[in-house]
Design an enzyme around this catalytic site. Structure first.
Site, PDB file in Angstrom:
ATOM      1  N   GLU A 137       2.168  19.606 -52.591  1.00 56.99           N
ATOM      2  CA  GLU A 137       1.294  20.217 -51.477  1.00 56.99           C
ATOM      3  C   GLU A 137       0.323  21.203 -52.307  1.00 56.99           C
ATOM      4  OE1 GLU A 137       3.004  22.352 -48.563  1.00 56.99           O
ATOM      5  OE2 GLU A 137       1.470  22.280 -47.154  1.00 56.99           O
ATOM      6  N   GLN A 146       6.618  20.626 -40.556  1.00 62.54           N
ATOM      7  CA  GLN A 146       7.353  21.107 -41.756  1.00 62.54           C
ATOM      8  C   GLN A 146       8.353  22.170 -41.031  1.00 62.54           C
ATOM      9  OE1 GLN A 146       6.358  24.052 -44.710  1.00 62.54           O
ATOM     10  NE2 GLN A 146       5.873  22.390 -45.814  1.00 62.54           N
ATOM     11  N   GLY A 147       9.780  21.680 -41.244  1.00 65.54           N
ATOM     12  CA  GLY A 147      10.757  22.809 -40.957  1.00 65.54           C
ATOM     13  C   GLY A 147      11.474  23.363 -42.059  1.00 65.54           C
TER      14      GLY A 147
HETATM   15  C1  LIG Z   1      -0.326  29.880 -41.008  1.00 66.15           C
HETATM   16  C2  LIG Z   1       0.939  29.546 -41.353  1.00 66.15           C
HETATM   17  C3  LIG Z   1       1.526  28.011 -41.364  1.00 66.15           C
HETATM   18  C4  LIG Z   1       2.862  28.003 -41.674  1.00 66.15           C
HETATM   19  N1  LIG Z   1       3.396  26.865 -41.660  1.00 66.15           N
HETATM   20  C5  LIG Z   1       4.759  26.686 -41.854  1.00 66.15           C
HETATM   21  C6  LIG Z   1       5.134  25.319 -41.648  1.00 66.15           C
HETATM   22  O1  LIG Z   1       4.396  24.662 -41.152  1.00 66.15           O
HETATM   23  N2  LIG Z   1       6.546  25.231 -41.938  1.00 66.15           N
HETATM   24  C7  LIG Z   1       7.269  26.160 -42.366  1.00 66.15           C
HETATM   25  O2  LIG Z   1       8.477  25.865 -42.450  1.00 66.15           O
HETATM   26  N3  LIG Z   1       6.584  27.309 -42.641  1.00 66.15           N
HETATM   27  C8  LIG Z   1       5.396  27.730 -42.334  1.00 66.15           C
HETATM   28  N4  LIG Z   1       4.951  28.951 -42.642  1.00 66.15           N
HETATM   29  C9  LIG Z   1       5.728  29.941 -43.278  1.00 66.15           C
HETATM   30  C10 LIG Z   1       5.368  30.242 -44.778  1.00 66.15           C
HETATM   31  O3  LIG Z   1       6.075  29.171 -45.546  1.00 66.15           O
HETATM   32  C11 LIG Z   1       6.305  31.443 -44.929  1.00 66.15           C
HETATM   33  O4  LIG Z   1       5.383  32.573 -44.191  1.00 66.15           O
HETATM   34  C12 LIG Z   1       6.315  31.784 -46.358  1.00 66.15           C
HETATM   35  O5  LIG Z   1       7.005  31.168 -47.163  1.00 66.15           O
HETATM   36  C13 LIG Z   1       6.445  33.416 -46.374  1.00 66.15           C
HETATM   37  O6  LIG Z   1       7.560  33.833 -45.934  1.00 66.15           O
HETATM   38  P1  LIG Z   1       7.522  35.093 -44.991  1.00 66.15           P
HETATM   39  O7  LIG Z   1       6.301  35.075 -43.965  1.00 66.15           O
HETATM   40  O8  LIG Z   1       8.817  35.275 -44.265  1.00 66.15           O
HETATM   41  O9  LIG Z   1       7.214  36.482 -45.680  1.00 66.15           O
HETATM   42  P2  LIG Z   1       8.298  36.910 -46.748  1.00 66.15           P
HETATM   43  O10 LIG Z   1       8.923  36.251 -47.635  1.00 66.15           O
HETATM   44  O11 LIG Z   1       9.102  38.102 -46.003  1.00 66.15           O
HETATM   45  O12 LIG Z   1       7.278  38.072 -47.564  1.00 66.15           O
HETATM   46  C14 LIG Z   1       6.612  39.416 -47.168  1.00 66.15           C
HETATM   47  C15 LIG Z   1       6.108  39.751 -48.478  1.00 66.15           C
HETATM   48  O13 LIG Z   1       7.177  40.084 -49.290  1.00 66.15           O
HETATM   49  C16 LIG Z   1       6.948  39.373 -50.799  1.00 66.15           C
HETATM   50  N5  LIG Z   1       7.812  38.971 -51.556  1.00 66.15           N
HETATM   51  C17 LIG Z   1       8.929  38.207 -50.976  1.00 66.15           C
HETATM   52  N6  LIG Z   1       9.871  37.869 -51.799  1.00 66.15           N
HETATM   53  C18 LIG Z   1       9.158  38.378 -53.008  1.00 66.15           C
HETATM   54  C19 LIG Z   1       9.661  38.344 -54.271  1.00 66.15           C
HETATM   55  N7  LIG Z   1      10.638  37.695 -54.884  1.00 66.15           N
HETATM   56  N8  LIG Z   1       8.763  39.085 -55.207  1.00 66.15           N
HETATM   57  C20 LIG Z   1       7.552  39.660 -54.877  1.00 66.15           C
HETATM   58  N9  LIG Z   1       7.159  39.556 -53.629  1.00 66.15           N
HETATM   59  C21 LIG Z   1       8.188  39.024 -52.638  1.00 66.15           C
HETATM   60  C22 LIG Z   1       5.884  38.256 -49.968  1.00 66.15           C
HETATM   61  O14 LIG Z   1       4.974  37.880 -51.507  1.00 66.15           O
HETATM   62  C23 LIG Z   1       5.062  38.990 -49.032  1.00 66.15           C
HETATM   63  O15 LIG Z   1       3.939  39.617 -49.788  1.00 66.15           O
HETATM   64  C24 LIG Z   1       3.757  29.174 -42.295  1.00 66.15           C
HETATM   65  C25 LIG Z   1       3.146  30.363 -42.244  1.00 66.15           C
HETATM   66  C26 LIG Z   1       1.795  30.566 -41.882  1.00 66.15           C
HETATM   67  C27 LIG Z   1       1.194  32.026 -41.892  1.00 66.15           C
END
Ligand SMILES: Cc1cc2nc3c(=O)[nH]c(=O)nc-3n(C[C@H](O)[C@H](O)[C@H](O)COP(=O)(O)OP(=O)(O)OC[C@H]3O[C@@H](n4cnc5c(N)ncnc54)[C@H](O)[C@@H]3O)c2cc1C
Lengths: 388, 357
Positions: A245, A126-127
């Site tokens: 999902e 997934q990208g």
């Molecule tokens: C094990 C694992 C597998 C993954 N696999 C994939 C994959 O296959 N493909 C892919 O594309 N992505 C993947 N991801 C990425 C995942 O989708 C993102 O980590 C997720 O969307 C959160 O983004 P971030 O990590 O940048 O956190 P951030 O968005 O930076 O969030 C950090 C913190 O801020 C909070 N926050 C952010 N915005 C708000 C808001 N509006 N209100 C309140 N709180 C907020 C969040 O809840 C979190 O607590 C994976 C992640 C993990 C950990």
């Protein structure tokens, strides 16, 4: 209302359990265990499921499915998750990549992409996420510049599970237009990972190697027939995909299995008489019951032909937090020995709880964080003003 | 497996909501409490005419079961409808119908179903911490002496079903001589009484050892359903308040700290409700119900606490005023939680049932 499974459904569960008992090798502990046997095993296992018509049993018959009832699908998911998801990465194909292609794809795309998924022959990654686009997924900056015969992709994705498995295809969210408003300029491209200019770099995670990756795209040519749906339809597609999902992951079943094993452990070690241990395990069991039924509520709506968007988010709040609590309490019950990993022969329950604890650190992050889920429920479920 | 309501259940729920909204507004709930009354007998007869009181009694034309009782109780909780529905319908009607003799059934059930005979159930005795403590009152020569506490609606009831040693259940006419009824001064709005029996004449109703525990299960599940409905209304009030009340130039519901509390309430009410439905279904279907009932109670009693804390926090000071309606809910819900608690009791039931010896 009816809170029992039918005889036919119970029989199906029994059959599945027998199948799992005969197919799962004793070393199987799930993915991301730094065991070179794991990935090939999941591929072989998925093919065997496919031979029995169980891999894509939810899909239409026309595309290799069996149009199984939502309850049989739920039973299959439960048994898979309770046994460390031996389908490995392929659950993504079945849960949402395939269904998105079914719903938004052209006839030619269906013919091209669905049969290999149904046969258990292909891995997808997934990208979506980027360094600058996590929760704020609409901030995706990877560019897909229209060219004469398709698109040219430039940019970077991150946290892509299984990309180095290696995945053969990527379900890519990219920006095809900068003029349109944020959400409207996004499109989904089905990208062959073997195309020149695609570079996968693994990221080590707490769960071990091979879980996460970055993908760099440098002038990657993607033919026009690999655009899913229309240009600009990307946001609609990923939103639908993420809803599929969320219902598709039976974390509660894995939690339920771990609770059972903890009860056995407590019995074997004399901890069953400890009132603190009893009350903590009972509390988990009650939370498990709540999570299970909330999932069943979402499935009941699906079975009645409705889309359980908010209900699926609520079920997910319970699923993810339940799993985290089960692993915290589980490690607490194991005490000092809880910190031993699976590689240490003295690890109780072959290191299951330690593994479970690591794995569930990000359950409230992936596929929409806990906070993002709550924002969705607040706005769509409760009609509260958009939270900031 | 199917957690959707049937078409008939949907009609039952919708008509109950409509009627209670019209005939039992919160102003009426307040007025009854101010007058020191437990329920409005006229309205009780009216809902009886709709079939709500005899709904589980085949002899009175009822064809519903405990799950439907729970659905109605949920709507009643939403309206905070003051009525002896739990002791009369969930417990009393069942005890009499399942265990009473032919003559008792003929004497009581028709009047019960028309709302003429309000039944209450006397369980706790001095020193009891919970309703599940085994009863100690003994019968001597067909007569009952001793004390029962926390008996709902006793002053307005017509028949008291009393849990006695055995355990067994006996019936006492409310007007029987030797029975004195004194009101407790308690936090909830539903009147509770201490009953003093002095050589009061009584008749046996149920002696089967499972009768009392099953009646308690049924009462507990119906009460939890009532609580789920009350929680739903409290959530609605909180959301409405969060949308309307502005601070710092915007609705407080746009602050995530407030919005997420509302979401936590939503998530708890939904969990409570599916657990209650499962418990009611298992009891009605005669399936093994121990884990289902204990899980619903263990979860529900704690969820009620969390929900009330969230609701008051979202409301700010207004929620603490007697003029605002939230307190009507808070006091009754807390009383019900204490009435059927403590949750630890049910965690222990679950522990035993899950194989922890
Ligand atoms: C094990 C694992 C597998 C993954 N696999 C994939 C994959 O296959 N493909 C892919 O594309 N992505 C993947 N991801 C990425 C995942 O989708 C993102 O980590 C997720 O969307 C959160 O983004 P971030 O990590 O940048 O956190 P951030 O968005 O930076 O969030 C950090 C913190 O801020 C909070 N926050 C952010 N915005 C708000 C808001 N509006 N209100 C309140 N709180 C907020 C969040 O809840 C979190 O607590 C994976 C992640 C993990 C950990």
């Amino acid at each position: 209302m009816n809170f029992a499974f039918s005889e036919d459904e119970q029989k199906f569960r029994t059959e599945l359990r027998a199948f799992l008992a005969s197919e799962l090798p004793s070393w199987w502990r799930g993915m991301f265990v730094d065991d070179p046997r794991a990935m090939p095993f999941t591929r072989a296992f998925s093919r065997k499921l496919a031979e029995r018509g169980w891999l894509t049993m939810a899909w239409p018959k026309e595309w290799g499915g069996a149009e199984a009832s939502p309850w049989k699908q739920a039973i299959l998911r439960e048994e898979m998750w309770a046994h460390d998801e031996p389908r490995g990465p392929q659950y993504m194909n079945l849960n949402y990549i395939g269904p998105c292609i079914l719903r938004f794809g052209s006839e030619a795309q269906k013919r091209r992409f669905l049969p290999p998924m149904a046969a258990g022959d292909v891995l997808w990654t997934q990208g979506f996420s980027e360094p600058g686009a996590g929760s704020d997924l609409a901030a995706v900056a990877t560019r897909a510049e229209p060219s004469t015969d398709g698109f040219v992709v430039n940019g970077q994705k991150i946290w892509n599970s299984y990309a180095d498995a290696p995945a053969e295809w990527c379900f890519l969210l990219a920006r095809t237009s900068v003029a349109a408003k944020r959400h409207h300029g996004l499109s989904v491209l089905l990208v062959d990972m073997r195309t020149a200019g695609v570079d996968v770099r693994p990221i080590d995670s707490m769960a071990g190697p091979h879980e996460l990756n970055e993908i760099f795209f440098e002038d990657v040519a993607v033919p026009r027939d690999c655009l899913l749906g229309e240009a600009g339809q990307g946001w609609e597609i990923v939103t639908a995909g993420l809803t599929f999902e969320r219902v598709g992951i039976a974390r509660y079943a894995r939690a339920g299995r771990v609770i059972e094993l903890l009860v056995e452990h407590a019995g074997a070690t004399g901890l069953a008489g400890d009132s603190e241990v009893r009350s903590k395990l009972a509390r988990l069991r009650v939370q498990y019951e709540a999570a299970r039924l909330l999932n069943y509520r979402a499935i009941s709506l699906q079975a009645a032909g409705r889309v359980p968007a908010v209900e699926a988010s609520i079920a997910r709040l319970h699923n993810t937090q339940l799993e985290q609590q089960v692993s915290d309490v589980g490690l607490e019950i194991l005490g000092l020995a809880g910190q031993l990993t699976a590689d240490d022969p003295a690890a109780p329950l072959t290191g299951l709880l330690h593994r479970q604890w690591v794995r569930t650190i990000p359950t409230t992050i992936t596929a929409g964080t806990l906070e993002v889920q709550k924002n969705i429920i607040a706005e769509r479920g409760l009609g509260l003003p958009r939270a900031r | 497996m199917d957690l959707n309501l049937s078409a008939e259940q949907t009609i039952l729920v919708e008509s109950a909501r409509e009627l209670l909204g019209r005939r039992s507004p919160l102003a009426a709930v307040r007025a009854l409490e101010a007058a020191g009354r437990g329920f409005d007998r006229e309205l009780w007869r009216e809902v009886a005419r709709l079939g709500w009181v005899g709904l589980t009694l085949p002899s009175e034309g009822g064809h519903f079961d405990l799950l439907d009782v729970a659905l109605l109780a949920d709507e009643m909780g939403r309206a905070l409808f003051p009525s002896p529905f739990v002791p009369t319908v969930a417990m009393g009607a069942w005890l009499i119908d399942a265990f009473g003799d032919e003559e008792q059934r003929r004497r009581w059930l028709p009047r019960l179903a028309t709302g003429e005979l309000a039944v209450t159930v006397a369980l706790a005795e001095p020193g009891a911490r919970s309703l599940w403590d085994p009863p100690g009152l003994a019968i001597a020569g067909g007569r009952l002496s001793g004390r029962k506490l926390f008996v709902p609606f006793a002053a307005e009831a017509d028949l008291v079903l009393v849990a006695v040693a055995g355990p067994a259940v006996v019936a006492v006419e409310r007007e029987a001589s030797g029975l004195v009824c004194t009101r407790h001064d308690a936090l909830g709005g539903e009147p509770l009484y201490a009953l003093a029996f002095e050589s009061v004449s009584c008749e046996p109703v149920a002696a089967h050892p499972t009768a009392l525990p099953r009646a308690l299960d049924r009462g507990a599940v119906a009460t939890l359903a009532y609580l789920a409905g009350a929680c739903e209304r409290v959530l609605e009030m909180s959301v409405a308040h969060a949308r309307m009340r502005e601070q710092f130039g915007r609705p407080i519901g746009s602050f995530q700290a407030i919005a997420h509390r509302c979401v936590d309430m939503r998530s708890d009410v939904d969990a409570l409700r599916v657990l209650v439905h499962q418990a009611a279904w298992c009891l009605a279907a005669g399936e093994a119900a121990d884990v289902a009932v204990a899980s619903a109670l263990a979860y529900g009693l704690e969820a009620v606490r969390r929900i009330l804390r969230h609701a008051h926090q979202v409301h700010g000071a207004i929620g603490f005023s007697m003029e605002y309606d939230l307190q009507l809910f808070t006091r009754r819900m807390k009383a019900a939680e204490l009435g059927w608690g403590p949750a630890a009791l049910y965690h222990e039931c679950v522990a035993r049932a899950m194989g922890l010896g």
